[in-house]
Every structure is written in C-alpha cells, then in structure tokens.
Design a protein around this motif. Structure first.
Motif, PDB file in Angstrom:
ATOM      1  N   ARG A   1      -2.148  -5.526  11.420  1.00  0.00           N
ATOM      2  CA  ARG A   1      -2.351  -6.877  11.899  1.00  0.00           C
ATOM      3  C   ARG A   1      -1.902  -7.822  10.801  1.00  0.00           C
ATOM      4  N   THR A   2      -1.017  -8.726  11.106  1.00  0.00           N
ATOM      5  CA  THR A   2      -0.508  -9.652  10.104  1.00  0.00           C
ATOM      6  C   THR A   2      -0.845 -11.069  10.522  1.00  0.00           C
ATOM      7  N   ALA A   3      -0.891 -11.964   9.542  1.00  0.00           N
ATOM      8  CA  ALA A   3      -1.167 -13.363   9.823  1.00  0.00           C
ATOM      9  C   ALA A   3      -0.358 -14.217   8.869  1.00  0.00           C
ATOM     10  N   ALA A   4      -0.058 -15.445   9.274  1.00  0.00           N
ATOM     11  CA  ALA A   4       0.669 -16.351   8.386  1.00  0.00           C
ATOM     12  C   ALA A   4      -0.306 -16.865   7.353  1.00  0.00           C
ATOM     13  N   LEU A   5      -0.200 -16.389   6.138  1.00  0.00           N
ATOM     14  CA  LEU A   5      -1.165 -16.705   5.098  1.00  0.00           C
ATOM     15  C   LEU A   5      -0.593 -17.708   4.099  1.00  0.00           C
ATOM     16  N   SER A   6      -0.038 -18.787   4.595  1.00  0.00           N
ATOM     17  CA  SER A   6       0.466 -19.819   3.711  1.00  0.00           C
ATOM     18  C   SER A   6      -0.698 -20.651   3.197  1.00  0.00           C
ATOM     19  N   VAL A   7      -0.463 -21.365   2.095  1.00  0.00           N
ATOM     20  CA  VAL A   7      -1.523 -22.192   1.536  1.00  0.00           C
ATOM     21  C   VAL A   7      -1.901 -23.252   2.561  1.00  0.00           C
ATOM     22  N   SER A   8      -3.179 -23.341   2.866  1.00  0.00           N
ATOM     23  CA  SER A   8      -3.641 -24.293   3.853  1.00  0.00           C
ATOM     24  C   SER A   8      -5.019 -24.752   3.457  1.00  0.00           C
ATOM     25  N   GLU A   9      -5.581 -25.638   4.232  1.00  0.00           N
ATOM     26  CA  GLU A   9      -6.902 -26.144   3.887  1.00  0.00           C
ATOM     27  C   GLU A   9      -7.715 -26.366   5.147  1.00  0.00           C
ATOM     28  N   THR A  10      -9.018 -26.353   4.981  1.00  0.00           N
ATOM     29  CA  THR A  10      -9.943 -26.597   6.070  1.00  0.00           C
ATOM     30  C   THR A  10     -10.903 -27.679   5.631  1.00  0.00           C
ATOM     31  N   LYS A  11     -11.236 -28.579   6.531  1.00  0.00           N
ATOM     32  CA  LYS A  11     -12.150 -29.661   6.188  1.00  0.00           C
ATOM     33  C   LYS A  11     -13.499 -29.429   6.849  1.00  0.00           C
ATOM     34  N   HIS A  12     -14.555 -29.489   6.050  1.00  0.00           N
ATOM     35  CA  HIS A  12     -15.931 -29.397   6.516  1.00  0.00           C
ATOM     36  C   HIS A  12     -16.606 -30.705   6.173  1.00  0.00           C
TER      37      HIS A  12
ATOM     38  N   PRO B   1      -9.420  -8.302  11.614  1.00  0.00           N
ATOM     39  CA  PRO B   1      -8.959  -6.916  11.385  1.00  0.00           C
ATOM     40  C   PRO B   1     -10.071  -6.027  10.822  1.00  0.00           C
ATOM     41  N   TYR B   2     -10.903  -6.588   9.952  1.00  0.00           N
ATOM     42  CA  TYR B   2     -12.024  -5.825   9.372  1.00  0.00           C
ATOM     43  C   TYR B   2     -12.997  -5.419  10.475  1.00  0.00           C
ATOM     44  N   GLU B   3     -13.295  -6.352  11.368  1.00  0.00           N
ATOM     45  CA  GLU B   3     -14.267  -6.086  12.436  1.00  0.00           C
ATOM     46  C   GLU B   3     -13.776  -5.049  13.435  1.00  0.00           C
ATOM     47  N   THR B   4     -12.460  -5.038  13.663  1.00  0.00           N
ATOM     48  CA  THR B   4     -11.903  -4.155  14.705  1.00  0.00           C
ATOM     49  C   THR B   4     -11.218  -2.914  14.143  1.00  0.00           C
TER      50      THR B   4
ATOM     51  N   GLY C   1       1.601  -8.035   0.618  1.00  0.00           N
ATOM     52  CA  GLY C   1       2.578  -7.039   1.028  1.00  0.00           C
ATOM     53  C   GLY C   1       2.029  -5.632   1.115  1.00  0.00           C
ATOM     54  N   ARG C   2       0.720  -5.492   1.009  1.00  0.00           N
ATOM     55  CA  ARG C   2       0.082  -4.168   1.030  1.00  0.00           C
ATOM     56  C   ARG C   2      -0.775  -4.049   2.285  1.00  0.00           C
ATOM     57  N   ALA C   3      -0.656  -2.928   2.968  1.00  0.00           N
ATOM     58  CA  ALA C   3      -1.509  -2.658   4.130  1.00  0.00           C
ATOM     59  C   ALA C   3      -2.752  -1.922   3.648  1.00  0.00           C
ATOM     60  N   VAL C   4      -3.884  -2.580   3.732  1.00  0.00           N
ATOM     61  CA  VAL C   4      -5.135  -1.990   3.264  1.00  0.00           C
ATOM     62  C   VAL C   4      -5.875  -1.394   4.465  1.00  0.00           C
ATOM     63  N   PRO C   5      -6.026  -0.066   4.533  1.00  0.00           N
ATOM     64  CA  PRO C   5      -6.749   0.549   5.659  1.00  0.00           C
ATOM     65  C   PRO C   5      -8.247   0.284   5.543  1.00  0.00           C
ATOM     66  N   PRO C   6      -8.932   0.072   6.647  1.00  0.00           N
ATOM     67  CA  PRO C   6     -10.376  -0.197   6.613  1.00  0.00           C
ATOM     68  C   PRO C   6     -11.161   0.904   5.899  1.00  0.00           C
ATOM     69  N   SER C   7     -10.697   2.143   6.028  1.00  0.00           N
ATOM     70  CA  SER C   7     -11.404   3.261   5.408  1.00  0.00           C
ATOM     71  C   SER C   7     -11.369   3.210   3.877  1.00  0.00           C
ATOM     72  N   ASP C   8     -10.447   2.407   3.325  1.00  0.00           N
ATOM     73  CA  ASP C   8     -10.317   2.306   1.862  1.00  0.00           C
ATOM     74  C   ASP C   8     -11.036   1.090   1.304  1.00  0.00           C
ATOM     75  N   ILE C   9     -11.694   0.326   2.160  1.00  0.00           N
ATOM     76  CA  ILE C   9     -12.392  -0.871   1.694  1.00  0.00           C
ATOM     77  C   ILE C   9     -13.810  -0.514   1.263  1.00  0.00           C
TER      78      ILE C   9
ATOM     79  N   ILE D   1     -18.996 -11.530   7.325  1.00  0.00           N
ATOM     80  CA  ILE D   1     -19.018 -10.066   7.398  1.00  0.00           C
ATOM     81  C   ILE D   1     -20.403  -9.624   7.840  1.00  0.00           C
ATOM     82  N   LYS D   2     -20.485  -9.063   9.054  1.00  0.00           N
ATOM     83  CA  LYS D   2     -21.787  -8.728   9.647  1.00  0.00           C
ATOM     84  C   LYS D   2     -22.047  -7.233   9.776  1.00  0.00           C
TER      85      LYS D   2
END
Length: 296
Positions: free
Chosen positions: A3-14, A52-55, A63-71, A123-124
């Motif tokens: 599962r990939t996502a566009a991980l460009s620098v961004s911001e969120t306002k709270h 991805p962690y939840e599912t 650039g690295r694919a981290v498998p859930p089993s290795d977390i 993370i639940k």
C-alpha cells in the motif's frame, strides 16, 4: 499486498494551529536501521501508515516495504513545528551543551520524537487487528446466513428433488442443491465441502440403481434377489452429514421400493408416496427443532 501513499511534506491544522505528524517504526529484524517519516498531514498518516497497519498490509516508507510481521513498535508523534525547525532547535541545543555526543540517532529521527506522542490515539491493536475483526464479523454473518440453509441430497429423481426445493422455498428455507451452485474451478468434493456449511440436511432416497448380491449371478433370473437402491453418492453424503451435523439435523425422505441402509437403525426415515406435502407437517417440526426459522 503493498500500500503506497503520497507522502509529500504537508500540514494539518487543529483549531487553526498547524500540526505535523511524524512516524517511527521499530523493526524486529533490523534494529540498527532507522525507519521514520516526518512532516505528514493527518490524512497522509492515516492512509500511509495507520490503515496499512490495521489491515495487515506492507507499509512503504523511505522506499522500503515494511511487512507488518516485522513491526515491533510503531510510534506516532505530533508537533507544531516542522522537522526542519525541530532539527535547527536540536542542533542549537547540542551546540550549547558542554557534552559532546558521538554517533547516536540521526537528526531526522531525533526531530520525529521531539513532539507529543499520540500513538494511542491512532494505534488500537496489533498489526492486522481490524482485518482479523472484519474476518470474524464476516464469519459470524456467514454463519448467521447459513442458519436457514438446508442441503438437499438427491439422486436421479428430478421430480422428487424439485418437489423438495419447492416445499422448502414455500416455508422460507433456502435449499442448497449442489449442481445449482457455481463451480468456481473447484473439484466436486471441494464444491461439496464449501456448500455443506448448513444447519440441516434432507436426504432423498429414490430407487435409482438396480442391484443384486454377487452370489446371485450364478442363479437364474427368477431366483435372483434384486433390490432398488439409492445412488452411491447419496449414501456417501448421508453419512457425511450425519457425522457433520448429527443425526438430529438430518432427515431421510424415501420413495416406495428403495432399500433402506441397514446400519442406521434408530435413524428417522419418512416415506413419501406422492409429494412431500404428505410429510410436510412432521418435516417442519424437525426443522423447527433444529433451530431453523420456518415461515408459514
């Protein structure tokens, strides 16, 4: 599945305040490797890491694919400053210190952990916990749907089979007839096993095969002891469902002239003369006793 996502620098306002999210992953097998990502918006955090962690899917980071089993651990931090600002503050703090540090984590990793740890908000459970929960819910729903399914075992008497199907439909029961189900590339036994997850089975014994003992081959035709029997697959499936569902959840309906299996003494057989309506009342009682919902 990656599962990939566009991980460009961004911001969120709270509440009007710009917030940056940073993720640090501790690997079980690569403990010396720094795996982190800074300056994520909340949307990027959820799409690229939390979901991805939840599912139980691989997480793409650096650039690295981290498998859930290795977390071993995944930590999420939140800050009002970007990693660039945090790194500047860390460098200034280090230059003002009288202690000289050699080696240690990179400035990027240090910046990630400078913020507030908000891991528990996102993370639940362990990796894949939502996938497992969904599978359990699907399994429960599947079991619920199967509560009113009845497998119809039949031979070559199509009228007998169709009569049984019509009767079951009429009282709100779903009949499962194997040849009416899609093959899906399965072998016959695989298809049978897949569709045998039912609450009840009705076995139709019709006089399809003419048989006689081997010893009678030496006798004249008028001396031979001919018997009409149900098809071999019908007898096999009868035994299968008795073992799978128990005798109380299997009923045999038989036509005149068919030989009844001799090793099932005490088992309930119901004789059908013309149509199944003749034994309808007693059949409904058996279905209700087995917990099926009958609509009259």
């Amino acid at each position: 599945m990656l599962r990939t996502a566009a991980l460009s620098v961004s911001e969120t306002k709270h509440n009007g305040v710009t917030m940056y999210f940073h993720v640090v992953i501790n690997s079980k097998t690569k403990k010396s490797v720094e795996i982190y990502k800074n300056d994520l918006s909340e949307e990027q955090l959820i799409q690229g890491f939390v979901e991805p962690y939840e599912t139980d899917e691989h997480i793409m980071v650096q650039g690295r694919a981290v498998p859930p089993s290795d977390i071993e651990k995944i930590s999420i931090y939140k800050s009002q400053k970007s990693s660039k600002e945090l790194i500047q503050a860390i460098k200034y703090r280090d230059s003002s210190s009288s202690v000289l540090f050699l080696g240690g984590p990179s400035y990027g990793l240090q910046a990630a952990t400078e913020g507030e740890n908000v891991s528990d908000e996102y993370i639940k459970g362990p990796p894949g916990y939502k996938k497992q929960k969904k599978q359990i819910q699907t399994s429960k729903q599947k079991s619920k749907n199967q509560l009113n399914n009845v497998f119809v075992v039949h031979g070559h008497d199509d009228a007998f089979k169709n009569d049984c199907e019509s009767f079951l439909h009429g009282i709100g029961i779903k009949p499962i007839v194997l040849h009416r189900q899609t093959d899906e590339g399965l072998t016959v036994i695989e298809k049978f096993e897949k569709h045998s997850e039912v609450a009840f089975a009705i076995v139709l014994l019709s006089p399809d095969d003419l048989c006689l003992p081997k010893d009678d081959l030496e006798k004249t035709d008028d001396q031979r002891d001919y018997n009409f029997r149900a098809r071999q697959n019908v007898i096999f499936e009868l035994g299968y469902f008795i073992g799978k569902l128990g005798r109380s959840n299997v009923v045999c309906l038989y036509k005149e002239g068919v030989e009844i299996p001799s090793d099932l003494s005490g088992f309930i057989y119901k004789k059908v003369q013309d149509d199944i309506e003749q034994v309808g009342f007693s059949l409904i009682k058996e279905l209700k006793a087995a917990g099926l919902k009958v609509n009259l």
